[in-house]
Design a protein around this motif. Structure first.
Motif, short mmCIF file in Angstrom:
data_model
loop_
_atom_site.label_atom_id
_atom_site.label_comp_id
_atom_site.label_asym_id
_atom_site.label_seq_id
_atom_site.Cartn_x
_atom_site.Cartn_y
_atom_site.Cartn_z
N THR A 71 74.46 77.42 45.81
CA THR A 71 75.21 77.34 44.47
C THR A 71 74.65 78.15 43.34
N ILE A 72 73.32 78.13 43.44
CA ILE A 72 72.48 78.79 42.55
C ILE A 72 72.16 80.24 42.77
N CYS A 73 72.59 80.76 44.07
CA CYS A 73 72.33 81.93 44.65
C CYS A 73 73.68 82.76 44.59
N GLY A 74 73.36 84.03 44.90
CA GLY A 74 74.55 85.12 44.82
C GLY A 74 75.03 85.32 46.18
N GLY A 75 74.29 85.03 47.29
CA GLY A 75 74.50 85.61 48.50
C GLY A 75 73.76 84.75 49.49
N LEU A 76 74.20 84.85 50.92
CA LEU A 76 73.58 84.20 51.90
C LEU A 76 73.24 84.86 53.24
N ASN A 77 72.11 84.91 53.68
CA ASN A 77 71.78 85.62 55.00
C ASN A 77 71.42 84.62 55.96
N ILE A 78 72.17 84.38 57.17
CA ILE A 78 71.98 83.55 58.15
C ILE A 78 71.28 84.45 59.50
N ASN A 79 70.22 83.82 59.79
CA ASN A 79 69.48 84.50 61.04
C ASN A 79 69.37 83.42 61.88
N ILE A 80 69.84 83.41 63.32
CA ILE A 80 69.60 82.49 64.08
C ILE A 80 68.37 82.50 64.99
N GLY A 81 67.46 83.37 64.76
CA GLY A 81 66.19 83.49 65.64
C GLY A 81 65.40 82.10 65.13
N THR A 82 64.80 81.53 66.05
CA THR A 82 64.13 80.25 66.14
C THR A 82 65.07 79.18 65.76
N LEU A 83 66.32 79.29 65.87
CA LEU A 83 67.31 78.01 65.39
C LEU A 83 66.67 76.88 66.08
N ASN A 84 67.29 75.74 65.62
CA ASN A 84 67.25 74.33 66.10
C ASN A 84 68.33 73.70 65.57
N SER A 85 68.46 72.28 66.36
CA SER A 85 69.50 71.77 66.10
C SER A 85 69.47 71.37 64.80
N ARG A 86 68.41 70.93 63.93
CA ARG A 86 68.39 70.87 62.51
C ARG A 86 68.85 71.72 61.53
N THR A 87 68.50 72.99 61.81
CA THR A 87 68.81 74.03 61.12
C THR A 87 70.11 74.57 61.46
N ILE A 88 70.72 74.44 62.64
CA ILE A 88 72.09 74.95 62.90
C ILE A 88 72.98 74.39 61.85
N GLU A 89 72.89 73.00 61.61
CA GLU A 89 73.63 72.27 60.89
C GLU A 89 73.60 72.69 59.50
N SER A 90 72.58 73.10 59.26
CA SER A 90 72.33 73.59 57.87
C SER A 90 72.94 75.16 57.52
N MET A 91 73.01 75.91 58.66
CA MET A 91 73.52 77.06 58.62
C MET A 91 75.12 76.90 58.29
N LEU A 92 75.61 76.11 59.08
CA LEU A 92 77.21 75.76 59.01
C LEU A 92 77.47 75.15 57.54
#
Lengths: 273, 273, 273
Positions: free
Chosen positions: A53-74
């Motif tokens: 909300t306080i940012c202007g853009g988003l960068n999602i990079n799935i390297g070293t993803l895990n179940s916790r961060t996948i949820e956060s990416m979505l």
């Protein structure tokens, strides 16, 4: 045009939210700072909406993803979509594991991306997973060369059209395309592949460029790709006979830091197909 | 005095336990080594008590916090308190998300900190969350300048008194205060903010300094802030026209590595208010 | 012999799966690239089997372990064993917490390792936990010197025999042993210990060397240890009076990048006991 695009980044100083791998995260933060933007790294599901909300853009990079961060990416991706913020996807290793392929496809289904940036193998994996341009994929080699450039550009345009996004395929020759137009970019050095994370850095840089230039995502993404390649050339020219990939990594970020719009405009090497 | 403080770090080589973000963790480890101390990074709840037991001090940094590591921060902080070990808090991004603000406040409630180090915005967030000096906060600008320095120093002293801790507010001018006394520090370069994690590095360095100088935490924290700023000056003087933030990052850590007590004493620029 | 071993790495370009700590992971990736191999970092239980399947070798490093990644280490290790891939263990901090000691011992029980690399203290912890050579351990000092080298080599051989693995104990003098033969290696500089993660880097490098030289793991591990030490020497010779541990870190990776089989053969300093 690339001059104005880069100038916009330095003038607007966009704040870029990154959910990225722990391998190259420091370089991603430093390259975002180098181009004049500001990075925030945050990946907990309980804060990614606030941070986006306080940012202007988003960068999602799935390297070293895990179940916790996948949820956060979505969650972060959906929030960015609600806010109308540009979102970049770097599908690192799509095709290398079921988890990465499925996660990339899920992200593409649930989040609208402004730019999708990967190597030819990753992008082909995504295109196949989305049932697009299968005939092209089957024939397309795993390396973009002058010989198959038209074919690769057609593939990039088709996938861009299907996803309604800018598609950036990076390699020896880079292609940045929307449904109508493909920039074929000749900046860069083969030695850049001996550094971990130049692709990740480029995705973070792309997020900064498209966030500061929201009315022209294709050109902004192409400018970012040219900037990274040009930095690779400038940095390479500084290397001594004793320097290797670690110093090269630093010099590339340094080169982004020292680059300005005019230098980018003068150094960008591309054609439109 | 700063000479003896730095000499103590190099002589005692304290072992510093860091629970810190994955963005700047490598730089934090290297800067702790550069000053003569030793770092251990460990963030699992099943080992943080054991690790803290063999260490001399603790550095808690909430950047890239998550539910798993928040629990570990609390456990490690309480164990450090039991053992009488100095503890530093870096409330990275307090105010930027509810999770960060609440976590920082919870840490302040459940753990006794020796030093709290952040930028003016983060420290103001903590002070408001703790119901302190609200009038001052409301008026205080988001940047410490020569014009509002007295006000900022008064704010730092009031919050330090409330928390019974040393408070370090870093920015263009740094303030390091306990309830009675404020060091106003003029070392540093504006270009340091173009590197990710100079604040994180400073917090790790501060943990090393206060651990090796437990009888004088105010002076030890002020010495660490001066050392980091002086390193920024020394490193800046080495930069060529081609160097940018990546090389600058390396040179700052190098400058800490090469610094000694005498150089710190001679280069520290501060006044006491 | 070391020439051929290094040449094999550059020719075969093995893909190395790393489950490693977030402190030094970037350096590990860059050093693997520097030697001519390719790194993949992946630590989620839902992908480590897939990732290991497409790789040639595995490097498990327990620094900043947590309950989530411990499970992944076990899964990846077992998969590598099924596939006949070389596996390296770096038991970072074994002995420093119950969690690390127990995890290292569990890994040793459930996974067959090709090489176990640590400092003398870590390796002693593992040997005690496995009930081996207790008499030797009890007497063995925490530092390998010329005086206790025979004793340390005997300890390394005994533990190597017990574990049916190559054991690499690194320090001022390095020992790389199987049950029959111990390489005592004199390359390296004491200043390398002022950089975080030279040990982690060496473990990643070792995984690349043994994966490209599966028929001679002892010699491959010894070659990796010599290469890292030689890089430390080459890099040290480049340092100016202003350079410190950050620049030294970069120059060591650079030195691996510039090294070739002939330079390694010429610069390796060892004796066999």
């Amino acid at each position: 045009m690339f001059k104005e695009i880069f100038d916009n980044v330095r003038e607007k100083c966009p704040l870029i939210h990154n959910i990225t791998n722990y391998v190259t995260v420091n370089d991603c933060a430093n390259v975002v700072l180098a181009c004049g933007a500001s990075p925030i790294m945050a990946d907990d599901k309980d804060e990614v909406s606030d941070i986006q909300t306080i940012c202007g853009g988003l960068n999602i990079n799935i390297g070293t993803l895990n179940s916790r961060t996948i949820e956060s990416m979505l969650l972060a991706g959906k929030r960015a979509n609600e806010l109308g913020h540009p979102v970049v996807l770097d599908p690192v290793g799509a095709g290398a594991s079921k988890l990465r392929t499925e996660t990339a496809n899920q992200l593409l289904k649930e989040v609208r991306f402004t730019v999708i940036r990967g190597n030819i193998s990753e992008i082909k994996t995504l295109a196949l997973g989305n049932g697009t341009t299968k005939g092209v994929d089957a024939d397309l080699a795993d390396r973009v060369t002058k010989e198959n450039l038209d074919e690769a550009a057609a593939f990039a345009k088709a996938f861009a059209g299907k996803m309604n996004a800018v598609v950036a395929i990076t390699g020896a020759i880079d292609i940045v395309a929307d449904a109508e137009k493909a920039y074929c970019i000749y900046n860069g050095r083969p030695e850049m592949s001996s550094i971990t994370g130049t692709g990740c850095q480029l995705s973070a840089l792309t997020a900064a460029f498209v966030t500061a230039n929201q009315e022209q995502p294709l050109e902004a993404a192409a400018a970012a790709v040219c900037a990274m390649g040009l930095a690779g050339e400038t940095a390479y020219a500084r290397l001594s006979e004793l320097d290797g990939n670690a110093t090269y990594r630093n010099y590339i970020i340094d080169a982004i830091y020292r680059m300005n719009g005019e230098a980018l405009e003068a150094g960008a090497k591309f054609e439109v197909r």
